[in-house]
Design a protein around this motif. Sequence first.
Motif, mmCIF file in Angstrom:
data_model
loop_
_atom_site.group_PDB
_atom_site.id
_atom_site.type_symbol
_atom_site.label_atom_id
_atom_site.label_comp_id
_atom_site.label_asym_id
_atom_site.label_seq_id
_atom_site.Cartn_x
_atom_site.Cartn_y
_atom_site.Cartn_z
ATOM 1 N N ASP A 192 0.685 -1.432 0.325
ATOM 2 C CA ASP A 192 0.128 -0.240 0.119
ATOM 3 C C ASP A 192 0.580 1.263 0.158
ATOM 4 O O ASP A 192 0.339 2.283 0.075
ATOM 5 N N ALA A 193 2.010 0.970 0.021
ATOM 6 C CA ALA A 193 2.906 2.389 0.068
ATOM 7 C C ALA A 193 2.972 3.174 -1.189
ATOM 8 O O ALA A 193 3.450 4.278 -0.883
ATOM 9 N N PRO A 197 -2.904 8.539 -1.251
ATOM 10 C CA PRO A 197 -2.801 9.763 -0.564
ATOM 11 C C PRO A 197 -1.234 10.340 -0.614
ATOM 12 O O PRO A 197 -0.980 11.256 -0.105
ATOM 13 N N GLY A 198 -0.398 9.279 -0.986
ATOM 14 C CA GLY A 198 1.128 9.556 -1.208
ATOM 15 C C GLY A 198 1.637 9.909 0.070
ATOM 16 O O GLY A 198 2.410 10.642 0.442
ATOM 17 N N TRP A 199 1.470 8.978 1.138
ATOM 18 C CA TRP A 199 2.297 8.827 2.404
ATOM 19 C C TRP A 199 3.721 8.442 2.360
ATOM 20 O O TRP A 199 3.983 7.824 1.218
ATOM 21 N N GLU A 200 4.295 9.016 3.383
ATOM 22 C CA GLU A 200 5.721 8.649 3.495
ATOM 23 C C GLU A 200 6.277 7.848 4.282
ATOM 24 O O GLU A 200 5.677 8.252 5.503
ATOM 25 N N SER A 298 3.972 5.116 8.535
ATOM 26 C CA SER A 298 3.697 5.936 7.366
ATOM 27 C C SER A 298 3.417 7.322 8.167
ATOM 28 O O SER A 298 3.047 7.562 9.284
ATOM 29 N N VAL A 299 3.565 8.454 7.365
ATOM 30 C CA VAL A 299 3.124 9.674 7.583
ATOM 31 C C VAL A 299 2.426 10.330 6.329
ATOM 32 O O VAL A 299 3.301 10.531 5.430
ATOM 33 N N VAL A 300 1.042 10.651 6.638
ATOM 34 C CA VAL A 300 0.423 11.281 5.487
ATOM 35 C C VAL A 300 0.333 12.700 5.417
ATOM 36 O O VAL A 300 0.208 13.423 4.330
ATOM 37 N N THR A 301 0.594 13.432 6.617
ATOM 38 C CA THR A 301 0.673 14.845 6.698
ATOM 39 C C THR A 301 1.323 15.109 8.072
ATOM 40 O O THR A 301 1.425 14.441 9.099
ATOM 41 N N VAL A 302 1.916 16.612 8.031
ATOM 42 C CA VAL A 302 2.856 16.900 9.114
ATOM 43 C C VAL A 302 1.898 18.411 9.741
ATOM 44 O O VAL A 302 1.745 19.056 8.573
ATOM 45 N N SER A 303 2.091 18.669 10.948
ATOM 46 C CA SER A 303 1.508 19.701 11.547
ATOM 47 C C SER A 303 2.122 20.877 11.135
ATOM 48 O O SER A 303 3.438 20.744 10.912
#
Length: 459
Positions: A192-193, A197-200, A298-303
């Motif tokens: 699923d990588a 969503p393009g998570w990293e 996984s990280v999909v977004t950062v605050s």
Amino acid sequence: MPAVMRAAATAERAGVPAVAIGGAGFEGMGRAIGRSLGVPHVPIVSYPGVILTDETATFRAKMREQVAPAVVDALVAGSAAVGDTPTEDADPARDAVVVRGDLDTVTEHFEARGWTDGLPIVPPTPERVAAFLAHTRRDPDEVLGVLAPEQRQATVRSVAVNGVMAGCRPEHMPVLLAVVECLADPVWRVQDAGSTPGWEPLVVVSGPVVERLGFNSGTGAMRVGRRTNTAVGRFTRLYLRNVAGLRIPPEHTDQGAIASSFHVALAENDRAVADLGWPSFRADRGFADDDSVVTVQSVVTVSAPIYSGGETARDHLDALTRGMADAIGPWAYTGLEFGAFHPLLVLGPAVAAALARHGVDKDALRAHLGEHLLVSASALARCAWNVGSTSFDLDAKVASGELDDRYGGTDPDRLVPMLAPAADLGIVLAGNESRNQSRGFVQNHVQGVPVSRRIEETP
């Protein structure tokens, strides 16, 4: 598209001819997955456009006038023979010298074969690879796992090769092996990588190895600049590209719609943790304090930066709650739908010390965020629909026992918790010790759940 191709493969193995239907942008990924599942001959019919941005009438007209006839034509024509499917260039043989020449020649050759991440690489000469292999007792041909979508074996030797290319040092080899063991764990779901969503992936390093190898856990902890942090982070993305086969167009096996760049490795500040008497991140993950541990998630977004200050614990807690809530938002639906969610809070050491002075430890912080990170049910439902999860239903999940009564109710704008359970929130102390800043990293449900491995260092 992965689910569609898996269903097509199941039908074909049962003797039922299959046709896969998906969005036009997913055709390349579908073909790659078809090859990995042994069904490269399954026809793929692409919907002409983006389903969720077409009005209902347009969608129905396209399905009736274009998609349905194409499906019928594909079934009538029958699947092409497997041998009719073009094959890609074979991988180089083990220890093969693939190119000779100066740096420009090597770089151009690797770029032409799709073996780089868009940046120049360090040529993986036999001598450089051997230097990496000297930092492990493991057999170079040991298989650590098989990585989708291209079903390529992850070997100790391939770890060394990609480590050289990413600019790592030979002494980083034990860390790189632990990273790949995490990627190869079925729980991590490497297949699923390359999702939309393009998570990293984010590598978190905790333990004595941080100081020994010179990882930066202080100011600019997540910025490129320290070779160890940067090269380990780059290696992780490069390995997913070269071994798993997750490449951006024109290869089309990575479908990150907009996506983002790789993360440098995050290192925990052990001294700050010890000063507070708090458990380390590796202890939270079930390891001993004298272990060195890699965790990949996984990280999909950062605050945005979360600044906190004030006279009371509540002053800090309110700021952390607001910052984390803004970062997660209605994307919390993914954790509630799939039953897994592991956001990560990188807590500034000074903020952690202030909380500790007021009697707030990690468990109390998690409990507070679990209670106060809230989002409206209507926002969750709308976000789910926009992503394509049109069957998402909080009430149904409460009725089935998947969610507790906090999520039920008749008011569509009722506030419900983002985290279920709050204990799954990770906390790492890192960053500038002289500033009151923290930052949140939002994880992507069952895709890339945190997986940890102990680093096996050579004496």
